[in-house]
Structures are given as C-alpha cells and as structure tokens.
Enzyme design. Sequence first.
Site, PDB file in Angstrom:
ATOM      1  CB  SER A   1      96.842 -21.987  25.780  1.00 31.08           C
ATOM      2  OG  SER A   1      96.402 -20.645  25.634  1.00 31.08           O
TER       3      SER A   1
ATOM      4  N   GLY B   1      90.214 -18.259  23.139  1.00 31.82           N
ATOM      5  CA  GLY B   1      89.038 -17.950  22.310  1.00 31.82           C
ATOM      6  C   GLY B   1      88.679 -19.057  21.333  1.00 31.82           C
ATOM      7  CE  LYS B   2      90.863 -24.500  23.277  1.00 34.52           C
ATOM      8  NZ  LYS B   2      91.179 -23.634  24.426  1.00 34.52           N
TER       9      LYS B   2
ATOM     10  CG  ASP C   1      84.101 -26.495  22.794  1.00 31.20           C
ATOM     11  OD1 ASP C   1      85.248 -26.251  22.346  1.00 31.20           O
ATOM     12  OD2 ASP C   1      83.568 -25.818  23.686  1.00 31.20           O
ATOM     13  CD  GLU C   2      87.035 -27.727  26.537  1.00 26.45           C
ATOM     14  OE1 GLU C   2      88.158 -28.304  26.506  1.00 26.45           O
ATOM     15  OE2 GLU C   2      86.864 -26.602  27.022  1.00 26.45           O
TER      16      GLU C   2
ATOM     17  CD  GLN D   1      90.649 -30.585  25.370  1.00 20.39           C
ATOM     18  OE1 GLN D   1      90.350 -30.162  24.267  1.00 20.39           O
ATOM     19  NE2 GLN D   1      90.139 -30.079  26.481  1.00 20.39           N
TER      20      GLN D   1
ATOM     21  CB  CYS E   1     105.589 -11.603  30.556  1.00 19.84           C
ATOM     22  SG  CYS E   1     105.308 -12.710  29.159  1.00 19.84           S
TER      23      CYS E   1
ATOM     24  CB  CYS F   1     104.618 -16.795  27.108  1.00 19.18           C
ATOM     25  SG  CYS F   1     105.844 -16.475  28.398  1.00 19.18           S
TER      26      CYS F   1
HETATM   27 ZN   LIG Z   1     105.078 -14.899  29.893  1.00 22.88          ZN
END
Ligand SMILES: [Zn+2]
Length: 200
Positions: A11, A15-16, A90-91, A93, A150, A184
């Site tokens: 996502s 840290g990709k 990089d990037e 997508q 969360c 998440c």
């Molecule tokens: Zn969450």
Amino acid sequence: MTEKLKGIAGSMAAGKTDILIREARRCEYRRKNIAAFKPIIDDRWGSSDTIKSRSGKEFPAVAVNTPLEILECVQQLIAMDRKPDLVAIDEIQFFSPEIVDVIQVLLEADIKVVYAGLATDFRGEPFGSMPTLLSLSDEIIRPTAICEVCGDEATRSQRLINGEPANYTDPLIVIGDDEYEARCPKHHLVPGKPQPKINR
Ligand SMILES: [Zn+2]
C-alpha cells in the site's frame, strides 16, 4: 540480488521506495551499473530527476512518459558501453501495459529488473499491470504500512475526498481535497463497491 525479476508491492506508506533504493544501492556497492526510472506523473516530492522515498532517501532516476522510453534509454546506455546490470522502476502501476513487454525485453538482454508499485488501487482492486508483473516475478516483497485507524498492518490505500471515504465510482480527478491514508482491510472503506458475485 540473484533473482532476475523482483517486485516490491504494497500500500502507500509501506516503505516500497526505500526498499527499491536499498536494492539499487546494494547493486551500486558491487560496482554494477544501475538505471532507474519513474513515470513522469509521479512528481509528489517535487524533483523529477530522482526517486525519492517518504523517509528522504533519494536515487537518481530518469522520468519517462511511456515504457518504450525506458527501452530507448537503456539502448542508448548500451551504445555508450554502459549497459545497466540492473534496471529499477518506481511507481510501476502508473505505466501502460507495454511495461510488461519492456521488462521481458530487458530480462532477455540479461538485465535484472526490480520494481516497486501499489498492489491495489483505492477501490482495493489490482492496480494496472501489477497482477501480471507479480506473477512473472522471481521474488516478491510485500511490505505493510500501519493502519491510520487501528494501528494494525495496513495493506490498502484509503482514498478520502473532503475527509470522507471516496465512492467506488468517484472520478480520479476531483475538485476538492483528495487524500490517501494507509488502512488495514477492515478499515478500508469503498462505498458503492460491487459485492463478489457468488450465490451464498
Ligand atoms: Zn485498521
């Protein structure tokens, strides 16, 4: 890196780009030639001639509009007797589908390729050529971010428009405040997203 094609998928804020830059630097320490690329669309951090991570790491890169420009640039380097041992992208997508063919040509020329990209888009669906590239990769790294709701491991990118979760059908360009947060799966909200078509 011993693998020929290595993917870094996650996502946003996972840290990709840090991992991509680490791969490039490791190759550099071994006195190998590296050519790094990124799509011109990615000017988040201002500079167009470097790959830059959120943590501030940088690596020189060529910004290109199309995958074919990557190939042209590599061919020029080969003509100057500076054939890259590794191509870092990089990037990925954001590139058009020809990126898959371009990578195949690089691999056939005995050039290793490492790429970083968002695995899924704001809808939580596979992003661009990522599914194809991941299935062709010899190694895949899947870093996670931290969910901003969360604190659990985040694998999704939540899109917010004026602070509210973006709708499945919202256009990619909007007037107003368009933001992204790492989330998440439980806190990744996409109002209007079609449900899986299975009889239950
Ligand atoms: Zn969450």
